[in-house]
Design a protein around this motif. Sequence first.
Motif, PDB file in Angstrom:
ATOM      1  N   PHE A   1      -1.720   9.450   0.831  1.00 51.23           N
ATOM      2  CA  PHE A   1      -1.062   8.190   0.916  1.00 51.23           C
ATOM      3  C   PHE A   1      -1.954   7.433  -0.529  1.00 51.23           C
ATOM      4  O   PHE A   1      -1.301   7.064  -1.283  1.00 51.23           O
ATOM      5  N   GLU A   2      -3.132   7.678  -0.410  1.00 54.33           N
ATOM      6  CA  GLU A   2      -3.877   7.003  -1.239  1.00 54.33           C
ATOM      7  C   GLU A   2      -3.599   7.506  -2.713  1.00 54.33           C
ATOM      8  O   GLU A   2      -3.589   6.831  -3.755  1.00 54.33           O
ATOM      9  N   ALA A   3      -3.386   8.778  -2.757  1.00 53.39           N
ATOM     10  CA  ALA A   3      -3.221   9.430  -3.999  1.00 53.39           C
ATOM     11  C   ALA A   3      -1.695   8.992  -4.511  1.00 53.39           C
ATOM     12  O   ALA A   3      -1.559   8.610  -5.947  1.00 53.39           O
ATOM     13  N   ALA A   4      -0.682   8.956  -3.779  1.00 57.64           N
ATOM     14  CA  ALA A   4       0.675   8.639  -3.971  1.00 57.64           C
ATOM     15  C   ALA A   4       0.927   7.303  -4.101  1.00 57.64           C
ATOM     16  O   ALA A   4       1.948   6.459  -5.003  1.00 57.64           O
ATOM     17  N   ALA A   5       0.440   6.506  -3.229  1.00 57.84           N
ATOM     18  CA  ALA A   5       0.461   4.827  -3.224  1.00 57.84           C
ATOM     19  C   ALA A   5      -0.896   4.078  -3.024  1.00 57.84           C
ATOM     20  O   ALA A   5      -1.079   3.600  -1.859  1.00 57.84           O
ATOM     21  N   PRO A   6      -1.417   3.878  -4.117  1.00 58.88           N
ATOM     22  CA  PRO A   6      -2.986   3.227  -4.119  1.00 58.88           C
ATOM     23  C   PRO A   6      -2.765   1.933  -3.504  1.00 58.88           C
ATOM     24  O   PRO A   6      -1.690   1.311  -3.898  1.00 58.88           O
ATOM     25  N   GLY A   7      -3.627   1.336  -2.670  1.00 61.09           N
ATOM     26  CA  GLY A   7      -3.874   0.248  -2.035  1.00 61.09           C
ATOM     27  C   GLY A   7      -2.759   0.086  -0.726  1.00 61.09           C
ATOM     28  O   GLY A   7      -2.568  -1.051  -0.156  1.00 61.09           O
ATOM     29  N   TRP A   8      -2.200   1.311  -0.257  1.00 55.28           N
ATOM     30  CA  TRP A   8      -1.421   1.233   0.645  1.00 55.28           C
ATOM     31  C   TRP A   8      -1.757   0.588   2.153  1.00 55.28           C
ATOM     32  O   TRP A   8      -1.266   0.087   2.878  1.00 55.28           O
ATOM     33  N   SER A   9      -3.222   0.751   2.262  1.00 56.32           N
ATOM     34  CA  SER A   9      -3.946   0.287   3.592  1.00 56.32           C
ATOM     35  C   SER A   9      -3.882  -1.194   3.688  1.00 56.32           C
ATOM     36  O   SER A   9      -3.823  -1.556   4.778  1.00 56.32           O
ATOM     37  N   HIS A  10      -3.931  -1.825   2.612  1.00 53.97           N
ATOM     38  CA  HIS A  10      -3.739  -3.186   2.527  1.00 53.97           C
ATOM     39  C   HIS A  10      -2.371  -3.738   2.451  1.00 53.97           C
ATOM     40  O   HIS A  10      -2.024  -4.801   2.968  1.00 53.97           O
ATOM     41  N   GLU A  11      -1.733  -3.023   1.506  1.00 54.83           N
ATOM     42  CA  GLU A  11      -0.181  -3.479   1.671  1.00 54.83           C
ATOM     43  C   GLU A  11       0.657  -2.242   2.090  1.00 54.83           C
ATOM     44  O   GLU A  11       1.094  -1.461   1.092  1.00 54.83           O
ATOM     45  N   PRO A  12       0.739  -2.001   3.270  1.00 57.30           N
ATOM     46  CA  PRO A  12       1.460  -0.647   3.681  1.00 57.30           C
ATOM     47  C   PRO A  12       3.064  -0.418   3.536  1.00 57.30           C
ATOM     48  O   PRO A  12       3.517   0.546   3.332  1.00 57.30           O
ATOM     49  N   GLU A  13       3.466  -1.906   2.929  1.00 60.38           N
ATOM     50  CA  GLU A  13       4.760  -1.578   2.173  1.00 60.38           C
ATOM     51  C   GLU A  13       4.906  -0.668   1.227  1.00 60.38           C
ATOM     52  O   GLU A  13       6.169  -0.372   0.966  1.00 60.38           O
ATOM     53  N   ILE A  14       3.923  -0.341   0.456  1.00 62.45           N
ATOM     54  CA  ILE A  14       3.936   0.545  -0.585  1.00 62.45           C
ATOM     55  C   ILE A  14       4.397   1.906  -0.201  1.00 62.45           C
ATOM     56  O   ILE A  14       4.812   2.809  -0.572  1.00 62.45           O
ATOM     57  N   LEU A  15       4.033   2.314   1.083  1.00 61.17           N
ATOM     58  CA  LEU A  15       4.528   3.333   1.772  1.00 61.17           C
ATOM     59  C   LEU A  15       5.830   3.771   1.483  1.00 61.17           C
ATOM     60  O   LEU A  15       6.338   4.946   1.822  1.00 61.17           O
ATOM     61  N   ALA A  16       6.587   2.773   1.353  1.00 65.13           N
ATOM     62  CA  ALA A  16       8.110   3.192   0.871  1.00 65.13           C
ATOM     63  C   ALA A  16       8.063   4.108   0.010  1.00 65.13           C
ATOM     64  O   ALA A  16       9.312   5.132  -0.086  1.00 65.13           O
TER      65      ALA A  16
END
Length: 563
Positions: free
Chosen positions: A311-326
Motif C-alpha cells: 500500500f505504501e509503495a502504491a499509495a503513500p500516506g494511505w494510513s492517514h488518508e485511507p481513501e487513497i486506497l481506492a
Amino acid sequence: MSKIDSFLARRRIAYFSMEIALSPAIHTYSGGLGVLAGDVARSCADLDLPVVFVTLLSESGYLRQEIDAAGRQVEHADPWNPAQHAVPLEAMVAVEIEGRRVWIRPWLYVLTCPLGNTVPVILLDTDIQQNAESDRLLTDRLYGGDLAYRIKQEIVLGIGGERILRALGFTIFKYHLNEGHAAFLALSLLKSYRRRTNTWGGSLLYEVDPVRDLCIFTTHTPVEAGHDRFPYDLVQGTLGDFIELEQLKLLAGEQELNMTRLALNLSGFVNGVARRHSETAQRMFPGYTIRAITNGVHAPTWTHPKFAEKFEAAAPGWSHEPEILARIDELPDEPIWAAHAAAKHELVAKVAELTGAAMDPERPILAFARRMTGYKRPDLLFTDLGELTRIAAERPFQIVMAGKAHPNDAEGKRLIEVVHRHIGALEGKVAVAFLPNYDFALARYLVAGADIWLNTPMPPLEASGTSGMKAAINGVLNFSVLDGWWVEACTEGVTGWAIGKDHETGSDSAAELYEKLGNTVLPLWYDDRPRWIWMMKQSISKIGSYFNTQRMMRRYATEAYLG
C-alpha cells in the motif's frame, strides 16, 4: 508538570466507553464494542482530535477462554498489570453507592499514533484501601457479576468518570456516550446543572435541554438483551436520592430503568452504527431522531505488514488518508497474492500451534470469528453436514472458527459445544479448527490470513460488525448475510457475496449459504484465480478506502462534536 497537565489545555471532548481495546497486553475489552473504541482512539490521535477517553481499569480483564476435552468453554480471569502500562494520577473522587462512599482513583494511559500525536485514556480504579472489600472489586472484572454489580460499575463509569474529569481539571464541551453503559454520565451532568442553576423542582423539560446540548449517544445493538435494564428498587437501593424517582422514570422508563432510553432522552445527537441499524433503532425507539454514522476500523492497525508495504509503495500516506486506497485496484496481481500468501502461512502456523490441526495453505480457508451468541448463528454453516461434506468432496475447503461466549450466556456456551461436536463429526471429511481465546492479537492472524470471511447473523440483529471490514482491507472476501454494514458494502461478485436477499429473515439461510458456496465461491477460487485476485483488489479499494475510523471520526467531528 504533572502527567496530565499537557493534555488539559485542549481536550474538549470526552468519550466514555465501558470497554476499550488499547493493546493486546491491556485486557480492558471483551469484543467488538471495545475494539471499535480502541480504533476510535487511534484515529483521534492520527487526526489530532481533542478527545479524552474514559473507561474502567478492569484489572482482571474479561475472560481467558479455555476449551475442555468435551468442547465446553471454561472461563478464567485474564489479569494485566496496570503499572506496566499506565501511571496513577494524584486525584480521587467519591460516588455514593448503597449509602456509602466509594472512592475512585484514575490511571493515565497515553496512546501514541505513528505520527507522534497522543490521546489520553483515563482508567477508573476502585481497588484502593479507602474502600470496602466488595467495592474494591467494582473495577476488577469487565461485565462480571450480577445486575447489582453491573449497575455499580456503570455508576463508577458515568458519575465517577464525569467527576474525575472535573477533578483533573478538564474543561469538556461535548460528551460522547459509547453505548448505554455510560448513560449515568448524562444524569450526573443533569444534577450538576440543576445544582448550579438552583432549578430543583422545576420543569424537567427546561432542565434537560442544556444537558442534551452536551451529549452525543451512539447506540450499538438492536438486540433487546443488549440494552441494560435495572429494576427501580435496585436503582433506589444503589443510587439513593441522587435524583427523584418520578423524574428518573420520565427519562428512563416507567417500569424499569432502561439505560438506552435514559441516554436517548439526555442526548441531543443520537446515531446508529450503520444505515440499516439506524433504521432498525428508529423502529425500536419511535419518536427519536437516530442518525447513521457507519462504523469503520483503524486501517493501519488491522492491515498485515506485507500488505502495508504494498500500500505504501502504491499509495503513500494511505494510513492517514485511507481513501487513497481506492488506487489499489490498479496494482498487478502478483504483489497482492504474495502478501496474502504470507499472511495465510502465518495463520496456518498459528492454527497448528494452538490446536495441532494441519491446514493446507493451497486450499481455501473460510473463517468465522465472532462473539458466540445465538443471533450470530455460528452453527448455521453446520446445518446439513451431509451437504457440507458433499461440497467439500468436490472442491475441498477448510474452516477456522473462534469466539467467546459471555459467562452468563448459556445459549452461546451451548453453541460452542455444538460446534465442537460438528468438528468431531466432520473429522477426515472437512478440516475444521476452533481457536481458543479469541482476542485482539489472534484476530490479526484471522482477518489477514483467511480467504473467505463468513458472517451469518439473524437479520436485522446485526448492528454493524467490523471484523469483515478488517478482513476486507487485507483482501479477504466477505461472504455474509445482508445486514449491518454489509448492506452498504456488498457489490455482488465484486467486493464479495451476499447470503440470501436483503430484508430476508426466513429459515433458508443455510440452503442459500450452501448453494452459493458450492456453485459460486469455491468454483471461482479453483477455476478463475485472476478473477479472485481482482475481487481481492476491489475489496481493498472499495471497502478499505471507506469503512475506516478516519472517515468515521471526521464525520463525528463535523456533525456531532461541532454541532
